[in-house]
Design a protein around this motif. Structure first.
Motif, PDB file in Angstrom:
ATOM      1  N   LYS A  85      74.005  46.750  29.816  1.00 21.34           N
ATOM      2  CA  LYS A  85      75.083  46.055  29.115  1.00 21.34           C
ATOM      3  C   LYS A  85      74.563  44.869  28.302  1.00 21.34           C
ATOM      4  CE  LYS A  85      78.830  47.169  32.383  1.00 21.34           C
ATOM      5  NZ  LYS A  85      79.821  47.702  31.406  1.00 21.34           N
ATOM      6  N   GLY A  86      73.257  44.650  28.334  1.00 20.10           N
ATOM      7  CA  GLY A  86      72.658  43.561  27.554  1.00 20.10           C
ATOM      8  C   GLY A  86      72.883  42.186  28.141  1.00 20.10           C
ATOM      9  N   ILE A  87      73.124  42.124  29.446  1.00 20.22           N
ATOM     10  CA  ILE A  87      73.433  40.849  30.107  1.00 20.22           C
ATOM     11  C   ILE A  87      72.139  40.172  30.572  1.00 20.22           C
ATOM     12  CG2 ILE A  87      74.598  39.771  32.081  1.00 20.22           C
ATOM     13  CD1 ILE A  87      76.635  42.116  31.929  1.00 20.22           C
ATOM     14  N   GLU A  88      71.977  38.899  30.227  1.00 23.03           N
ATOM     15  CA  GLU A  88      70.843  38.109  30.707  1.00 23.03           C
ATOM     16  C   GLU A  88      71.069  37.787  32.178  1.00 23.03           C
ATOM     17  OE1 GLU A  88      68.986  33.632  30.224  1.00 23.03           O
ATOM     18  OE2 GLU A  88      69.782  34.598  28.419  1.00 23.03           O
ATOM     19  N   ILE A  89      70.038  38.022  33.002  1.00 20.93           N
ATOM     20  CA  ILE A  89      70.146  37.815  34.439  1.00 20.93           C
ATOM     21  C   ILE A  89      69.312  36.606  34.864  1.00 20.93           C
ATOM     22  CG2 ILE A  89      69.776  38.798  36.739  1.00 20.93           C
ATOM     23  CD1 ILE A  89      69.967  41.583  35.411  1.00 20.93           C
ATOM     24  N   ASN A  90      69.996  35.574  35.346  1.00 20.86           N
ATOM     25  CA  ASN A  90      69.339  34.414  35.943  1.00 20.86           C
ATOM     26  C   ASN A  90      69.606  34.443  37.441  1.00 20.86           C
ATOM     27  OD1 ASN A  90      68.781  33.720  33.329  1.00 20.86           O
ATOM     28  ND2 ASN A  90      69.947  31.831  33.313  1.00 20.86           N
ATOM     29  N   THR A  91      68.574  34.216  38.235  1.00 23.50           N
ATOM     30  CA  THR A  91      68.752  34.216  39.685  1.00 23.50           C
ATOM     31  C   THR A  91      68.621  32.801  40.240  1.00 23.50           C
ATOM     32  OG1 THR A  91      66.414  34.569  40.244  1.00 23.50           O
ATOM     33  CG2 THR A  91      67.770  36.530  39.795  1.00 23.50           C
ATOM     34  N   ARG A  92      69.292  32.572  41.369  1.00 18.00           N
ATOM     35  CA  ARG A  92      69.190  31.279  42.048  1.00 18.00           C
ATOM     36  C   ARG A  92      68.984  31.545  43.549  1.00 18.00           C
ATOM     37  NH1 ARG A  92      74.799  31.870  41.282  1.00 18.00           N
ATOM     38  NH2 ARG A  92      75.939  31.927  43.257  1.00 18.00           N
ATOM     39  N   SER A  93      68.928  30.469  44.335  1.00 14.80           N
ATOM     40  CA  SER A  93      68.716  30.567  45.787  1.00 14.80           C
ATOM     41  C   SER A  93      67.397  31.270  46.110  1.00 14.80           C
ATOM     42  CB  SER A  93      69.876  31.309  46.478  1.00 14.80           C
ATOM     43  OG  SER A  93      71.057  30.557  46.394  1.00 14.80           O
ATOM     44  N   THR A  94      66.398  31.040  45.273  1.00 13.42           N
ATOM     45  CA  THR A  94      65.081  31.662  45.435  1.00 13.42           C
ATOM     46  C   THR A  94      64.503  31.395  46.827  1.00 13.42           C
ATOM     47  OG1 THR A  94      64.716  31.264  43.081  1.00 13.42           O
ATOM     48  CG2 THR A  94      62.792  31.863  44.393  1.00 13.42           C
ATOM     49  N   PHE A  95      64.663  30.147  47.290  1.00 17.34           N
ATOM     50  CA  PHE A  95      64.138  29.752  48.597  1.00 17.34           C
ATOM     51  C   PHE A  95      65.274  29.478  49.594  1.00 17.34           C
ATOM     52  CE2 PHE A  95      61.364  27.686  45.283  1.00 17.34           C
ATOM     53  CZ  PHE A  95      60.435  28.711  45.226  1.00 17.34           C
ATOM     54  N   LEU A  96      66.502  29.792  49.197  1.00 18.30           N
ATOM     55  CA  LEU A  96      67.689  29.555  50.031  1.00 18.30           C
ATOM     56  C   LEU A  96      67.702  28.104  50.519  1.00 18.30           C
ATOM     57  CD1 LEU A  96      70.090  31.322  50.696  1.00 18.30           C
ATOM     58  CD2 LEU A  96      68.993  31.942  52.841  1.00 18.30           C
ATOM     59  N   GLN A  97      67.666  27.189  49.540  1.00 18.49           N
ATOM     60  CA  GLN A  97      67.628  25.743  49.782  1.00 18.49           C
ATOM     61  C   GLN A  97      66.417  25.321  50.608  1.00 18.49           C
ATOM     62  OE1 GLN A  97      71.203  23.729  51.020  1.00 18.49           O
ATOM     63  NE2 GLN A  97      72.466  24.725  49.490  1.00 18.49           N
ATOM     64  N   GLY A  98      65.359  26.113  50.574  1.00 15.26           N
ATOM     65  CA  GLY A  98      64.143  25.782  51.316  1.00 15.26           C
ATOM     66  C   GLY A  98      64.073  26.417  52.686  1.00 15.26           C
ATOM     67  N   LEU A  99      65.156  27.074  53.122  1.00 11.36           N
ATOM     68  CA  LEU A  99      65.185  27.693  54.446  1.00 11.36           C
ATOM     69  C   LEU A  99      64.058  28.702  54.621  1.00 11.36           C
ATOM     70  CD1 LEU A  99      66.659  28.205  57.173  1.00 11.36           C
ATOM     71  CD2 LEU A  99      68.028  29.934  55.971  1.00 11.36           C
ATOM     72  N   LEU A 100      63.760  29.478  53.575  1.00  9.05           N
ATOM     73  CA  LEU A 100      62.747  30.534  53.676  1.00  9.05           C
ATOM     74  C   LEU A 100      61.338  29.976  53.854  1.00  9.05           C
ATOM     75  CD1 LEU A 100      63.943  33.022  50.892  1.00  9.05           C
ATOM     76  CD2 LEU A 100      64.535  32.978  53.310  1.00  9.05           C
ATOM     77  N   LEU A 101      61.160  28.698  53.549  1.00 14.86           N
ATOM     78  CA  LEU A 101      59.826  28.109  53.588  1.00 14.86           C
ATOM     79  C   LEU A 101      59.593  27.233  54.814  1.00 14.86           C
ATOM     80  CD1 LEU A 101      59.677  26.957  49.844  1.00 14.86           C
ATOM     81  CD2 LEU A 101      59.104  29.202  50.802  1.00 14.86           C
ATOM     82  N   MET A 102      60.638  27.039  55.630  1.00 13.69           N
ATOM     83  CA  MET A 102      60.546  26.125  56.764  1.00 13.69           C
ATOM     84  C   MET A 102      59.679  26.677  57.892  1.00 13.69           C
ATOM     85  SD  MET A 102      64.414  24.633  57.186  1.00 13.69           S
ATOM     86  CE  MET A 102      65.049  23.386  56.069  1.00 13.69           C
ATOM     87  N   LYS A 103      59.056  25.739  58.621  1.00 13.36           N
ATOM     88  CA  LYS A 103      58.342  26.108  59.830  1.00 13.36           C
ATOM     89  C   LYS A 103      59.354  26.377  60.939  1.00 13.36           C
ATOM     90  CE  LYS A 103      54.427  23.200  58.534  1.00 13.36           C
ATOM     91  NZ  LYS A 103      53.670  21.966  58.838  1.00 13.36           N
ATOM     92  N   ALA A 104      58.931  27.133  61.936  1.00 13.12           N
ATOM     93  CA  ALA A 104      59.840  27.571  63.000  1.00 13.12           C
ATOM     94  C   ALA A 104      60.567  26.404  63.660  1.00 13.12           C
ATOM     95  CB  ALA A 104      59.069  28.377  64.041  1.00 13.12           C
ATOM     96  N   ASP A 105      59.849  25.290  63.891  1.00 18.88           N
ATOM     97  CA  ASP A 105      60.469  24.161  64.603  1.00 18.88           C
ATOM     98  C   ASP A 105      61.364  23.311  63.699  1.00 18.88           C
ATOM     99  OD1 ASP A 105      58.510  23.037  63.053  1.00 18.88           O
ATOM    100  OD2 ASP A 105      57.558  21.893  64.651  1.00 18.88           O
ATOM    101  N   GLU A 106      61.415  23.638  62.406  1.00 21.11           N
ATOM    102  CA  GLU A 106      62.269  22.899  61.477  1.00 21.11           C
ATOM    103  C   GLU A 106      63.612  23.586  61.252  1.00 21.11           C
ATOM    104  OE1 GLU A 106      58.975  20.923  58.451  1.00 21.11           O
ATOM    105  OE2 GLU A 106      59.675  22.960  58.042  1.00 21.11           O
ATOM    106  N   ILE A 107      63.723  24.829  61.662  1.00 20.59           N
ATOM    107  CA  ILE A 107      64.919  25.623  61.352  1.00 20.59           C
ATOM    108  C   ILE A 107      66.090  25.221  62.240  1.00 20.59           C
ATOM    109  CG2 ILE A 107      65.863  27.963  61.292  1.00 20.59           C
ATOM    110  CD1 ILE A 107      63.013  28.972  60.706  1.00 20.59           C
ATOM    111  N   ASN A 108      67.223  24.947  61.615  1.00 19.32           N
ATOM    112  CA  ASN A 108      68.430  24.549  62.325  1.00 19.32           C
ATOM    113  C   ASN A 108      68.876  25.642  63.314  1.00 19.32           C
ATOM    114  OD1 ASN A 108      71.555  24.264  62.591  1.00 19.32           O
ATOM    115  ND2 ASN A 108      70.928  22.336  61.656  1.00 19.32           N
ATOM    116  N   PRO A 109      69.351  25.250  64.513  1.00 17.17           N
ATOM    117  CA  PRO A 109      69.807  26.238  65.509  1.00 17.17           C
ATOM    118  C   PRO A 109      70.885  27.191  64.997  1.00 17.17           C
ATOM    119  CG  PRO A 109      69.647  24.049  66.502  1.00 17.17           C
ATOM    120  CD  PRO A 109      69.425  23.869  65.026  1.00 17.17           C
ATOM    121  N   TYR A 110      71.584  26.797  63.930  1.00 24.27           N
ATOM    122  CA  TYR A 110      72.601  27.677  63.338  1.00 24.27           C
ATOM    123  C   TYR A 110      72.001  29.037  62.969  1.00 24.27           C
ATOM    124  CZ  TYR A 110      76.023  29.425  59.902  1.00 24.27           C
ATOM    125  OH  TYR A 110      76.922  30.200  59.216  1.00 24.27           O
TER     126      TYR A 110
END
Length: 282
Positions: free
Chosen positions: A180-205
């Motif tokens: 359809k000729g639509i330009e695709i921009n993506t966000r949440s590449t690191f999910l606000q940094g969640l994907l890069l956190m060390k195990a002991d930094e991750i919120n219990p949620y």
């Protein structure tokens, strides 16, 4: 360069992993200079990102493609009041950004387009495009279902959608969007940094998906970037940063030679984990 620069941190304190707060103007100057030097030419902002537009407007944006977003419909206001509010907010964005011609204008709340005054709001942004205030008009979305409904009703030029190792919901739509000729921009590449956190930094949620998060191998930054970079249809990968050194690290890792993963094993479809607006952090 496929990378684009998200600027929400330029206007407010944003991000689960952000320990530095709002970025200073001195640091923004360094970030923008470095971005141009490596071919990063897209800036993503919004009228609702604190004073991000105003801060950006203090810099020379001539060599950047700037994308901003509308306000959201206020259900306490009448049809005419909302139309006036959208129009006035756009003119304010223009003023704050130095009256540059915008590369894109997106609806910040996608469901506004599907509401009672959606067609009239669409006509309004089409008018901005016809007046050559903006090159492309489109929408920022959260779910594939909403995007499908929108592209069936409106001829959008640009879309911004969440995409990362965990959230792969939109991948199956990529080819149709490009057709359809639509330009695709993506966000949440690191999910606000969640994907890069060390195990002991991750919120219990996130305990329920912690095993998946911990199974992403090092270098996590490179894998997070290259998962998206390898999707041919993606035009721009929007990333946020709070300092120029972090941006340099991102640029280094998007080019790093790494072993390709089976990214399908990391898919999480539960929106309480992959959509930050649904997070209830402990």
């Amino acid at each position: 360069m496929k990378l684009g620069l998200g600027t929400v941190q330029f206007g407010c304190n944003y991000g689960i992993s952000n320990k530095k707060g709002q970025v200073t103007e001195d640091e923004i100057a360094k970030i923008l200079d470095y971005a141009l030097s490596v071919g990063i030419d897209t800036l993503d902002t919004a009228s609702l990102y604190g004073n991000s537009e105003e801060v950006l407007g203090r810099f020379n944006l001539d060599n950047f493609k700037v994308v901003t977003k509308t306000v959201k419909v206020d259900k306490t206001l009448s049809r005419d009041e909302n139309l006036t509010r959208f129009r006035d907010a756009f003119y304010q964005s223009q003023k704050k950004l130095g009256y540059i011609k915008l590369h894109g204008l997106m609806f910040h709340e996608s469901t506004d387009l599907l509401g009672q005054i959606g067609s009239e709001l669409w006509d309004l942004v089409c008018d901005f495009k016809e007046k050559e205030y903006v090159d492309k008009i489109g929408v920022s979305v959260y779910t594939p279902e909403t995007l499908i409904e929108i592209i069936d009703k409106f001829d959008i030029d640009i879309v911004q959608l969440p995409l990362n190792i965990l959230d792969q919901r939109f991948v199956y739509l990529m080819k149709e969007l490009k057709q359809k000729g639509i330009e695709i921009n993506t966000r949440s590449t690191f999910l606000q940094g969640l994907l890069l956190m060390k195990a002991d930094e991750i919120n219990p949620y996130f305990d329920e998906i912690k095993s998946v998060l911990n199974s992403i191998p090092e270098p996590k930054l490179a894998h997070a970037l290259q998962f998206i970079n390898n999707i041919e249809e993606v035009d721009k990968i929007i990333v946020g940063t709070t300092c120029v050194n972090d941006l340099k690290e991102i640029v280094l890792n998007i080019c790093k030679e790494i072993t390709k993963l089976d990214y399908g094993r990391y898919i999480i479809n539960d929106e309480k984990f992959i959509l930050p607006q649904n997070w209830k952090l402990k």
